[in-house]
Design an enzyme around this catalytic site. Structure first.
Site, PDB file in Angstrom:
ATOM      1  N   HIS A   1       8.689 -15.166  -4.785  1.00 32.00           N
ATOM      2  CA  HIS A   1       7.986 -15.392  -6.054  1.00 32.00           C
ATOM      3  C   HIS A   1       6.484 -15.149  -5.916  1.00 32.00           C
ATOM      4  O   HIS A   1       5.673 -15.787  -6.596  1.00 32.00           O
ATOM      5  CB  HIS A   1       8.240 -16.811  -6.571  1.00 32.00           C
ATOM      6  CG  HIS A   1       9.691 -17.180  -6.643  1.00 32.00           C
ATOM      7  ND1 HIS A   1      10.567 -16.608  -7.538  1.00 32.00           N
ATOM      8  CD2 HIS A   1      10.431 -18.044  -5.888  1.00 32.00           C
ATOM      9  CE1 HIS A   1      11.784 -17.114  -7.355  1.00 32.00           C
ATOM     10  NE2 HIS A   1      11.735 -17.971  -6.357  1.00 32.00           N
TER      11      HIS A   1
ATOM     12  N   SER B   1      -9.251  11.301  -4.780  1.00 29.85           N
ATOM     13  CA  SER B   1      -9.978  11.257  -6.050  1.00 29.85           C
ATOM     14  C   SER B   1     -11.156  12.225  -5.996  1.00 29.85           C
ATOM     15  O   SER B   1     -11.796  12.381  -4.950  1.00 29.85           O
ATOM     16  CB  SER B   1     -10.485   9.838  -6.333  1.00 29.85           C
ATOM     17  OG  SER B   1     -11.387   9.812  -7.418  1.00 29.85           O
TER      18      SER B   1
END
Length: 303
Positions: free
Chosen positions: A2, A125
């Site tokens: 979780h 990038s």
């Protein structure tokens, strides 16, 4: 679990889980071969009216020649076998996507535990020179998502009207063609990722310590539970854990303030119980077992 620290687990354990899933995918695919890869020669509507029993014999000979199986009930309206194939490939793709997503996540600077192969000179990038993007992982995740979209289409293609329907044929043909191409790309992508993946065990070890020892709460609780009962031990360790989080203090400090704990365990014992490397359960066993299973399976598939 979780999104929160649970108990220590090794990377080898994670790999073992993935191998286990792949073994089942392969078993399912092999088990479906007699149903999926079949030849059909039934005439215009599958009745064999124009060819009779000779048609069935010819269909069997076609299957032998192609290394396939003869369709037991030749019919142009039957599509469950092709839908099964697409569904199985979608399940395989879903596992592949889960693996790629995990590598993608663990490649983030916040984790820094893995890195997919980044070729020298690769540009992430045009404006941010530092970028080392998980290109391969992103490809696999995107391809797998597309594969899953063909499962509903395949199910829809089973709704054939009467003895033949071009509409559903177009649907299943499109689904089969694109799914097979995508799965090939997915498996090649995973192969490329793991062929030269980088693993950073030092960062893995450091990340385990991020919770200040809280990841070892279960172990301490179980040992203390032998002395005072599990539920009472849970209450004691729970209080120490909450104090550690809410007061931003090391777990060891808050543990040492629990009188019912220190009356039963020494400081040395508590420190030893806080060592995550001594509480990995059967991780090594699973990693070694499934590594061997994977090697055996690979050899079988190569034959």
């Amino acid at each position: 679990t979780h999104g929160q620290h649970a108990v220590p687990a090794t990377f080898g354990y994670k790999i073992a889980v993935w191998i286990d899933e792949f073994i089942r995918h392969i078993d399912r695919l092999k088990g479906s071969e007699e149903r999926v890869f079949v030849t059909m020669l039934g005439g215009g509507a599958g009745t064999m009216a124009s060819v009779g029993m000779e048609g069935l014999k010819t269909q069997e000979l076609m299957a032998q020649e192609l290394g396939m199986h003869s369709m037991q009930m030749p019919s142009r309206t039957i599509g469950d076998h092709l839908t099964e194939y697409i569904t199985l490939l979608a399940m395989l793709s879903a596992t592949s996507s889960k693996i790629a997503r995990e590598v993608y996540t663990l490649m983030k600077q916040e984790f820094g535990e893995l890195e997919e192969p980044v070729p020298i000179g690769a540009v992430g990038s045009s404006t941010m020179p530092q970028k080392r993007n998980p290109r391969l992982c992103q490809d696999v995740v995107a391809w797998a998502a597309e594969v899953r979209t063909f499962v509903p289409m395949a199910l829809e293609s089973m709704q054939t009207e009467h003895e033949a329907d071009k509409t559903t044929s177009m649907m299943i043909n499109s689904a089969i063609d694109r799914t097979c191409i995508l799965v090939d790309q997915i498996l090649n992508g995973l192969t490329e990722i793991f062929r030269d993946i980088q693993i950073f065990p030092e960062r893995m070890r450091a990340n385990v310590e991020l919770s200040g020892g809280l990841i070892m709460s279960e172990r301490i609780m179980l040992v203390l539970g032998k002395e005072m009962g599990r539920q009472k031990a849970h209450d004691v360790i729970y209080q120490a854990a909450q104090n550690s989080v809410n007061q931003a203090r090391p777990f060891k400090e808050t543990l040492m303030e629990e009188q019912e704990l220190v009356e039963r365990l020494s400081e040395k014992e508590i420190i030893e119980l806080l060592d995550p490397e001594k509480y990995t359960g059967l991780c090594s066993y699973f990693a070694e077992t499934y590594s061997k299973k994977a090697s055996i399976l690979v050899e079988k598939l190569r034959k």
